[in-house]
Design an enzyme around this catalytic site. Structure first.
Site, short mmCIF file in Angstrom:
data_model
loop_
_atom_site.label_atom_id
_atom_site.label_comp_id
_atom_site.label_asym_id
_atom_site.label_seq_id
_atom_site.Cartn_x
_atom_site.Cartn_y
_atom_site.Cartn_z
N ASN A 115 -13.45 27.33 18.23
CA ASN A 115 -13.73 27.43 19.67
C ASN A 115 -12.59 28.13 20.37
OD1 ASN A 115 -12.32 25.70 21.99
ND2 ASN A 115 -12.05 24.58 20.06
N PHE A 119 -10.25 25.86 28.42
CA PHE A 119 -10.25 24.84 29.49
C PHE A 119 -11.20 25.13 30.64
CE2 PHE A 119 -5.38 23.96 28.74
CZ PHE A 119 -5.67 23.44 27.50
N ASN A 144 -6.65 13.79 29.24
CA ASN A 144 -5.87 14.88 28.66
C ASN A 144 -5.71 15.95 29.74
OD1 ASN A 144 -5.68 17.58 27.35
ND2 ASN A 144 -5.76 16.41 25.44
N SER A 180 -3.24 23.76 22.93
CA SER A 180 -4.48 24.52 22.79
C SER A 180 -4.13 25.98 22.52
CB SER A 180 -5.31 24.43 24.07
OG SER A 180 -6.31 25.43 24.03
N ASN A 182 -6.01 28.41 23.20
CA ASN A 182 -6.92 29.27 23.97
C ASN A 182 -6.49 29.54 25.40
OD1 ASN A 182 -8.66 29.41 21.70
ND2 ASN A 182 -9.34 27.33 22.20
N THR A 183 -5.34 29.00 25.81
CA THR A 183 -4.75 29.35 27.10
C THR A 183 -3.50 30.15 26.77
OG1 THR A 183 -5.61 27.42 28.27
CG2 THR A 183 -3.62 28.42 29.17
N LYS A 222 0.23 16.02 22.85
CA LYS A 222 -0.63 16.51 21.77
C LYS A 222 -0.06 17.81 21.20
CE LYS A 222 -5.45 17.37 20.61
NZ LYS A 222 -6.83 17.21 21.06
N THR A 250 -3.65 16.35 15.25
CA THR A 250 -3.27 17.60 15.84
C THR A 250 -4.42 18.20 16.66
OG1 THR A 250 -4.18 18.98 14.04
CG2 THR A 250 -1.91 18.20 13.78
N ASN A 251 -4.06 19.26 17.36
CA ASN A 251 -5.07 20.12 17.99
C ASN A 251 -5.68 21.03 16.91
OD1 ASN A 251 -6.49 21.55 20.08
ND2 ASN A 251 -4.86 20.91 21.49
N THR A 252 -6.48 21.98 17.31
CA THR A 252 -7.10 22.92 16.37
C THR A 252 -6.06 23.89 15.82
OG1 THR A 252 -7.60 24.37 18.23
CG2 THR A 252 -9.33 22.85 17.54
C1 LIG Z 1 -15.35 22.73 21.25
C2 LIG Z 1 -14.00 22.07 21.25
C3 LIG Z 1 -13.30 21.93 22.44
C4 LIG Z 1 -12.05 21.32 22.46
N1 LIG Z 1 -11.39 21.16 23.65
C5 LIG Z 1 -10.19 20.53 23.69
C6 LIG Z 1 -9.51 20.31 24.91
O1 LIG Z 1 -10.00 20.65 25.98
N2 LIG Z 1 -8.29 19.71 24.87
C7 LIG Z 1 -7.72 19.28 23.69
O2 LIG Z 1 -6.62 18.72 23.71
N3 LIG Z 1 -8.36 19.46 22.52
C8 LIG Z 1 -9.56 20.06 22.49
N4 LIG Z 1 -10.20 20.22 21.29
C9 LIG Z 1 -9.52 19.80 20.04
C10 LIG Z 1 -9.94 18.40 19.61
O3 LIG Z 1 -9.58 17.44 20.55
C11 LIG Z 1 -9.28 18.04 18.25
O4 LIG Z 1 -7.89 17.98 18.43
C12 LIG Z 1 -9.60 19.04 17.17
O5 LIG Z 1 -10.92 19.55 17.30
C13 LIG Z 1 -9.45 18.45 15.77
O6 LIG Z 1 -10.33 17.35 15.59
P1 LIG Z 1 -11.77 17.46 14.89
O7 LIG Z 1 -11.57 18.22 13.61
O8 LIG Z 1 -12.19 16.04 14.68
O9 LIG Z 1 -12.65 18.18 15.84
C14 LIG Z 1 -11.47 20.83 21.25
C15 LIG Z 1 -12.19 20.95 20.05
C16 LIG Z 1 -13.43 21.55 20.04
C17 LIG Z 1 -14.17 21.67 18.73
#
Ligand SMILES: Cc1cc2nc3c(=O)[nH]c(=O)nc-3n(C[C@H](O)[C@H](O)[C@H](O)COP(=O)(O)O)c2cc1C
Length: 355
Positions: A115, A119, A144, A180, A182-183, A222, A250-252
């Site tokens: 993704n 935000f 968050n 993130s 993406n910002t 995070k 972690t985050n992505t």
């Molecule tokens: C579509 C999408 C949107 C996300 N948006 C946010 C976000 O706004 N803020 C954030 O901290 N993490 C965001 N995440 C990351 C998730 O909170 C998580 O850290 C990450 O996806 C790993 O967990 P998972 O494998 O269980 O999805 C997003 C993930 C996905 C898939």
């Protein structure tokens, strides 16, 4: 049983449309107490043990990760799916549109998602109106927070301070998102040059509010899975040094090794789901090892089963969160994970409270 059918229908839709429909259905269900109770009877794990962390009592160890309910529209219904905590957001100070669509991609054969949402959201004031009121089943509510896309990095602390002011009185805990992908530039806030100063200001803002209200809202940070070992240790030291309360890891990831050769691997953004699982577990272990029990860690990344959740707990996490697992495995996953985990184990910085 039923979810494979629903999933087949949802996966025919563009990912964000499917998500919006699912969230709207959950939000509608959550608004009607008897429907919520019926969902709860089906999805909540009745024997899950509560866990204490950050001075809060979590009804169980599995939470919903940020990004699923960005604007706090469906969190009461989501609580009925059995989550012990729900992290809404990322919320920014003002409304913003995010990146152009399409910005979410399913790598179905890898049970993963890329993704680059950026935000999108309705802004702090609107979200705040949705948070007051009852907390079904004692669910813990995290908010968050993230900086506005247009705010330069040098001014980011001001955005986070504003968000702390709005949400500290409403949330059980706050999660500072500096990870993130993406910002543009956001992840640079994890660099020691920015991080110490940023977190110092956030701790000061929290102290000022605590003096005024008598309530000290826990603040977690995070982190990304893409920091090198030195950066990671530096970030953890800055979080401990600022007197904050925990780490979400972690985050992505921006790495694509785990999906190399996949036709969607080249899409820009953050990778989540099964392909992130091992990397994020390694990062949880590195953080927990460096912390030595100083602070609790929430482990998140690729939890698609009880075994995946157990790996995060064994790496040193006190609690876990998931997002992408919900997309591929459906709402029954939360209960399956909790039942598969069995009774809570003691972790540094946490304590099972029994029931
Ligand atoms: C579509 C999408 C949107 C996300 N948006 C946010 C976000 O706004 N803020 C954030 O901290 N993490 C965001 N995440 C990351 C998730 O909170 C998580 O850290 C990450 O996806 C790993 O967990 P998972 O494998 O269980 O999805 C997003 C993930 C996905 C898939």
């Amino acid at each position: 049983m039923l979810y494979p059918l629903a999933r087949a229908a949802l996966f025919r839709l563009e990912p964000e449309t499917a998500h919006a429909l699912s969230l709207a259905a959950i939000a509608r269900a959550g608004a009607v107490a008897p429907v919520r109770a019926a969902l709860g009877a089906r999805f909540r794990a009745p024997d899950a043990e509560p866990v204490e962390a950050f001075g809060l009592r979590f009804p169980n160890r599995v939470g919903l990760a940020a990004g699923y309910d960005k604007d706090g529209e469906g969190w009461r219904g989501l609580a009925a799916l059995g989550f012990g905590h729900i992290e809404i957001g990322t919320v920014t100070p003002e409304p913003q549109p995010g990146n152009p669509r399409p910005r979410v991609f399913r790598l179905v054969d890898r049970r993963s998602v890329v993704n680059r949402m950026g935000f999108p959201g309705q802004g702090a004031a609107r979200v705040a109106t949705r948070l007051a009121g009852e907390r079904p089943w004692g669910v813990v509510l995290g908010v968050n927070i993230g900086k506005q896309k247009t705010t330069p990095l040098e001014a980011a602390a001001g955005d986070y301070e504003r968000l702390i002011e709005v949400f500290a009185p409403l949330a059980d805990y706050l999660a500072v998102n500096i990870s993130s992908p993406n910002t543009p530039g956001l992840r640079r806030l994890q660099d020691p040059v920015f991080l110490g100063a940023l977190l110092g200001r956030l701790a000061a803002k929290r102290a000022e509010l605590a003096d005024a209200t008598g309530r000290r809202t826990p603040i977690l940070v995070k982190l990304a899975p893409d920091l090198d070992p030195d950066q990671l240790r530096g970030a953890v030291d800055a979080i401990v040094g600022a007197g904050l309360d925990g780490i979400i890891a972690t985050n992505t990831t921006i790495a694509r090794d785990a999906v190399a050769g996949h036709p969607l691997a080249a899409e820009e953004g953050g990778l989540s789901g099964a392909a992130l699982s091992e990397l994020s577990t390694r990062v949880v272990a590195a953080i927990a090892g460096h912390l030595g029990g100083a602070l609790p860690v929430i482990g998140v990344g690729g939890i698609m089963s009880a075994a995946d959740a157990r790996a995060k707990l064994e790496a040193g996490a006190t609690l876990v969160q998931l997002y992408t697992g919900l997309v591929y495995e459906g709402p029954g996953l939360v209960r399956r994970v909790l039942e598969g985990l069995g009774p809570a184990t003691r972790r540094p910085g946490s304590r099972s409270t029994g029931s």
